[in-house]
Scaffold this active site. Structure first.
Site, PDB file in Angstrom:
ATOM      1  N   ILE A 178     -24.402  36.703 -19.501  1.00  0.00           N
ATOM      2  CA  ILE A 178     -24.421  38.128 -19.186  1.00  0.00           C
ATOM      3  C   ILE A 178     -23.175  38.834 -19.708  1.00  0.00           C
ATOM      4  O   ILE A 178     -23.182  40.044 -19.937  1.00  0.00           O
ATOM      5  CB  ILE A 178     -24.552  38.323 -17.653  1.00  0.00           C
ATOM      6  N   LYS A 179     -22.099  38.083 -19.933  1.00  0.00           N
ATOM      7  CA  LYS A 179     -20.849  38.680 -20.390  1.00  0.00           C
ATOM      8  C   LYS A 179     -20.941  39.211 -21.822  1.00  0.00           C
ATOM      9  O   LYS A 179     -20.079  39.983 -22.250  1.00  0.00           O
ATOM     10  CB  LYS A 179     -19.718  37.668 -20.275  1.00  0.00           C
TER      11      LYS A 179
END
Length: 350
Positions: A43-44
Site C-alpha cells: 500500500i505504501k
C-alpha cells in the site's frame, strides 16, 4: 486493466476481495483491499507516488536528485520503484531489525540502503532523524518525510478512498485500519466520512504502540512490543491528524498467528503481519456490531515479506509466542468478550 507508460502508472486500482471463511463465521461481509497488487507489493506505493508527484510539481524534486527517507521497509521499496521510473535515485535509512525480505527488495529495485541500529525516537540516531540530516546536508537530496508530509494521506483521499466507495457501490459500514504514519487511515477515513458520516472507522493497534492509549487518555504510553513492522505511532503526526476515528482496539501478536493460518488454510490468502492485524480488527468489529455489516480493511503488502517472522516458528518462540494457532472458536469467544476494551472515541481533531 491499466495501461501505463511507466511502472508507477500501475499503482492503484487494486481489487477488493471478500474473505469467505470469516464472512461466513460472522454473518458480515469482510473485504480486504489487495494492496499487494501494486508494483512494489504494498500500500505504501500509493504514498510514494503522491509524495514524489507533489514534490516534483512544486519544483522541490527534479530528475537526477536523490529521494531520502527513513522507513521500516515498504515505503522505501515504494519510493525506490517510483524514483527509478521518474529518473530519480533513492536512499532508504532503515532500522537493522526489519525483515531481510524488505532489505533485499529495496536493493532489488535500485535503491541504496543504509541500515542503522534501532533506537528510541528521541535519540538523534533514530532512522527518522538520520534520514532528515542526510537530506539536509546535500543540495541534491530531498527528504520525503512520510510522517509529516500530508501528500501521504492525500494519496488515499484522492485515490484509495474513492476506489473503495466505487467498488462497494457506496455500501460501506465499517473501515478498519492499522496506523503507521497515519496516512492510510487519515486519507481513507476523511474521504469516506465525507461521503457517509455514519461509516464506523476503527483503528487497530498492536502492543508497543501508543495510539490506543492516546485516544483513551491523551497520552502516548505503550507496553510490550510487536512483530508488526512500521505499525504504531508514539507521537501525534500530521497525517494521523486527518483521521476520523470512532473506535480503537489493541490486539496481541498471538492473534495474528491464529488468523494468518486460518485464512491461509481456509481461503488460500497469505497475510503479512500488518494485514493480519487489520483482519483481526475487522473480525473484532464484525463480532461487536453483529451480522449484516460490510467491513473493509487492507491487505497491506505481500505475505511473503513476513516469512522470517510471522511464519517462522523459531522466531515466534523467541518472542514467547506459540507457533500453533489456537482454535478459531476460542479466539471468537474472546473477541465477543472484549467489552470496554474496545474504545468508543470521537477523534476528528476538530
Amino acid at each position: 486493466m491499466k495501461l501505463g507508460a511507466r511502472q508507477s502508472d500501475l499503482i492503484g486500482e487494486t481489487d477488493l476481495l471478500r474473505i469467505p471463511s470469516l464472512s461466513d463465521l460472522t454473518g458480515c461481509d469482510i473485504f480486504i483491499k489487495c494492496e499487494f497488487q501494486n508494483p512494489g507489493g504494498s500500500i505504501k506505493d500509493r504514498a510514494a507516488k503522491q509524495l514524489i508527484d507533489d514534490a516534483m510539481q512544486r519544483g522541490e524534486l527534479k530528475p537526477g536528485m536523490t529521494v531520502v527517507e527513513g522507513t521500516a521497509g515498504n515505503t522505501g521499496i515504494g519510493l525506490a520503484v517510483v524514483a527509478k521510473s521518474y529518473g530519480l535515485n533513492m536512499l532508504a535509512v532503515m532500522p537493522n531489525d526489519q525483515t531481510p525480505e524488505k532489505e533485499r527488495m529495496i536493493r532489488l529495485h535500485g535503491g541504496e540502503l543504509m541500515a542503522v541500529d534501532p533506537v528510541p525516537f528521541k535519540n538523534e540516531n533514530h532512522f527518522y532523524h538520520t534520514a532528515r540530516r542526510l537530506a539536509e546536508e546535500r543540495d541534491d537530496c530531498w527528504w520525503a518525510n512520510q510522517f509529516e508530509n500530508t501528500s501521504n494521506a492525500r494519496a488515499h483521499y484522492l485515490h484509495t478512498g474513492p476506489e473503495i466507495w466505487e467498488q462497494t457501490g457506496g455500501k460501506v459500514d465499517v473501515l478498519v485500519s492499522v496506523a503507521g504514519t497515519g496516512g492510510t487511515i487519515g486519507g481513507n477515513s476523511r474521504f469516506l466520512k465525507e461521503k457517509n458520516p455514519d461509516i464506523d472507522v476503527w483503528v487497530v493497534d498492536p502492543d508497543g504502540s501508543g495510539i490506543y492509549e492516546f485516544l483513551r487518555s491523551g497520552e502516548y504510553v505503550s507496553t510490550g512490543g510487536s512483530m508488526t513492522e512500521g505499525i504504531g505511532i508514539m507521537r501525534l503526526v500530521d497525517n494521523f491528524r486527518q483521521a476520523r476515528i470512532d473506535h480503537a482496539v489493541n490486539l496481541p501478536d498471538q492473534d495474528l498467528v491464529t488468523l494468518s493460518r486460518y485464512v491461509r488454510d481456509k481461503d488460500g490468502i497469505v497475510l503479512g503481519s500488518s494485514s493480519a492485524l487489520n483482519v483481526a480488527g475487522a473480525l473484532a468489529a464484525a463480532l461487536r456490531k453483529g451480522p449484516g455489516q460490510r467491513i473493509v480493511t487492507f491487505s497491506c503488502d505481500l505475505g511473503e515479506r513476513s516469512v522470517s517472522k510471522l511464519y517462522n516458528p523459531e522466531y515466534l518462540r523467541g518472542r514467547d509466542l506459540n507457533p500453533e494457532p489456537e482454535p478459531i472458536e476460542v479466539l471468537i469467544k474472546r473477541y465477543r468478550q472484549l467489552g470496554d476494551k474496545v474504545l468508543e472515541v470521537n477523534w476528528n481533531n476538530e
